[in-house]
Write a protein that holds these residues in place. Structure first.
Motif, short mmCIF file in Angstrom:
data_model
loop_
_atom_site.label_atom_id
_atom_site.label_comp_id
_atom_site.label_asym_id
_atom_site.label_seq_id
_atom_site.Cartn_x
_atom_site.Cartn_y
_atom_site.Cartn_z
N PRO A 7 1.17 -1.09 -0.25
CA PRO A 7 -0.04 -0.04 -0.06
C PRO A 7 0.72 0.96 0.15
CG PRO A 7 -0.84 -1.46 1.65
CD PRO A 7 0.76 -2.35 1.05
N ALA A 8 2.28 0.80 0.00
CA ALA A 8 3.10 2.19 1.00
C ALA A 8 3.06 2.63 -0.56
CB ALA A 8 4.12 2.29 1.45
N GLY A 58 4.65 1.68 -7.85
CA GLY A 58 5.10 1.18 -8.76
C GLY A 58 5.29 1.54 -9.70
N GLU A 59 4.92 0.86 -11.10
CA GLU A 59 4.79 1.77 -12.91
C GLU A 59 3.28 0.68 -12.88
OE1 GLU A 59 6.03 4.02 -13.79
OE2 GLU A 59 7.44 4.41 -11.80
N ALA A 105 -5.12 7.42 -1.24
CA ALA A 105 -3.90 8.29 -2.30
C ALA A 105 -4.54 8.81 -3.04
CB ALA A 105 -3.84 6.77 -2.53
N GLY A 106 -5.88 8.78 -3.51
CA GLY A 106 -7.02 9.64 -4.52
C GLY A 106 -7.32 11.21 -3.60
N LEU A 107 -7.61 10.68 -2.46
CA LEU A 107 -8.11 11.61 -1.23
C LEU A 107 -6.75 13.35 -0.87
CD1 LEU A 107 -10.59 10.21 1.24
CD2 LEU A 107 -11.22 11.57 -0.95
N ALA A 108 -5.55 12.60 -0.88
CA ALA A 108 -4.42 13.07 -0.67
C ALA A 108 -3.85 14.00 -2.01
CB ALA A 108 -3.09 12.44 -0.27
N PHE A 109 -4.28 13.30 -3.07
CA PHE A 109 -3.86 13.40 -4.75
C PHE A 109 -4.67 14.62 -5.25
CE2 PHE A 109 -4.54 14.56 -8.65
CZ PHE A 109 -2.65 14.29 -9.00
#
Length: 163
Positions: A7-8, A58-59, A105-109
């Motif tokens: 998750p990180a 990652g990618e 992650a979406g909310l932080a972005f």
């Protein structure tokens, strides 16, 4: 592709043509097929007005997040009091507990990019997994409605930002 995802390592990135073409093949098992992207036009997914972004580990493309009108379902009276956000995981990765990390992650972005007063999500009422996940991230249900397209029920949940 059954490898574990840290998750990180999850991050939001610009959507590329290759990502958009991959998304356009995604098909979910019923009843989650309401979220299918099969047949979506990659050019539309790349339209900045729709606010689509890649979710990468990652990618590797593992999902997508959208910010703005794509997160709206016709039938609700949306306003500008919150930024709509939606998204999805690669079908082979659903049900593995990644949703919370991807949405976080979406909310932080979204917070860093758009600084909205609140976030709003619209979730199909049958989708208990998604509803529980967003509720665990502080979203509260403000109503439900029948979609204009097919009468399917959806719940609208909002999470205020700041204070």
């Amino acid at each position: 592709m059954g490898d574990l995802i840290d998750p990180a390592a999850i991050r939001i990135a610009a959507l590329t043509r290759a990502h958009a073409e991959d998304l356009a093949t995604w098909r979910y098992e019923p009843p989650y097929d309401v979220y299918d992207l099969t047949g979506a036009d990659p050019d539309e997914l790349l339209d900045p007005a729709l606010g689509f972004h890649a979710v990468l580990a990652g990618e590797r493309l593992i999902g997508f997040r959208s910010f703005g009108p794509d997160g709206q379902v016709p039938g609700w009276d949306y306003d500008d009091a919150a930024l709509d956000t939606g998204g999805g995981l690669r079908p082979s990765l659903t049900g593995q507990g990644l949703g919370r990390a991807v949405i976080r992650a979406g909310l932080a972005f979204g917070r860093a990019t758009y600084a909205p007063p609140a976030f709003r999500v619209t979730v199909a009422s049958f989708n208990v997994r998604a509803r529980r996940t967003v509720e665990s991230l502080g979203f509260e249900r403000v109503g439900s409605f029948a979609a204009r397209r097919d009468g399917r029920r959806f719940d609208v949940l909002v999470r205020p930002e700041g204070g």
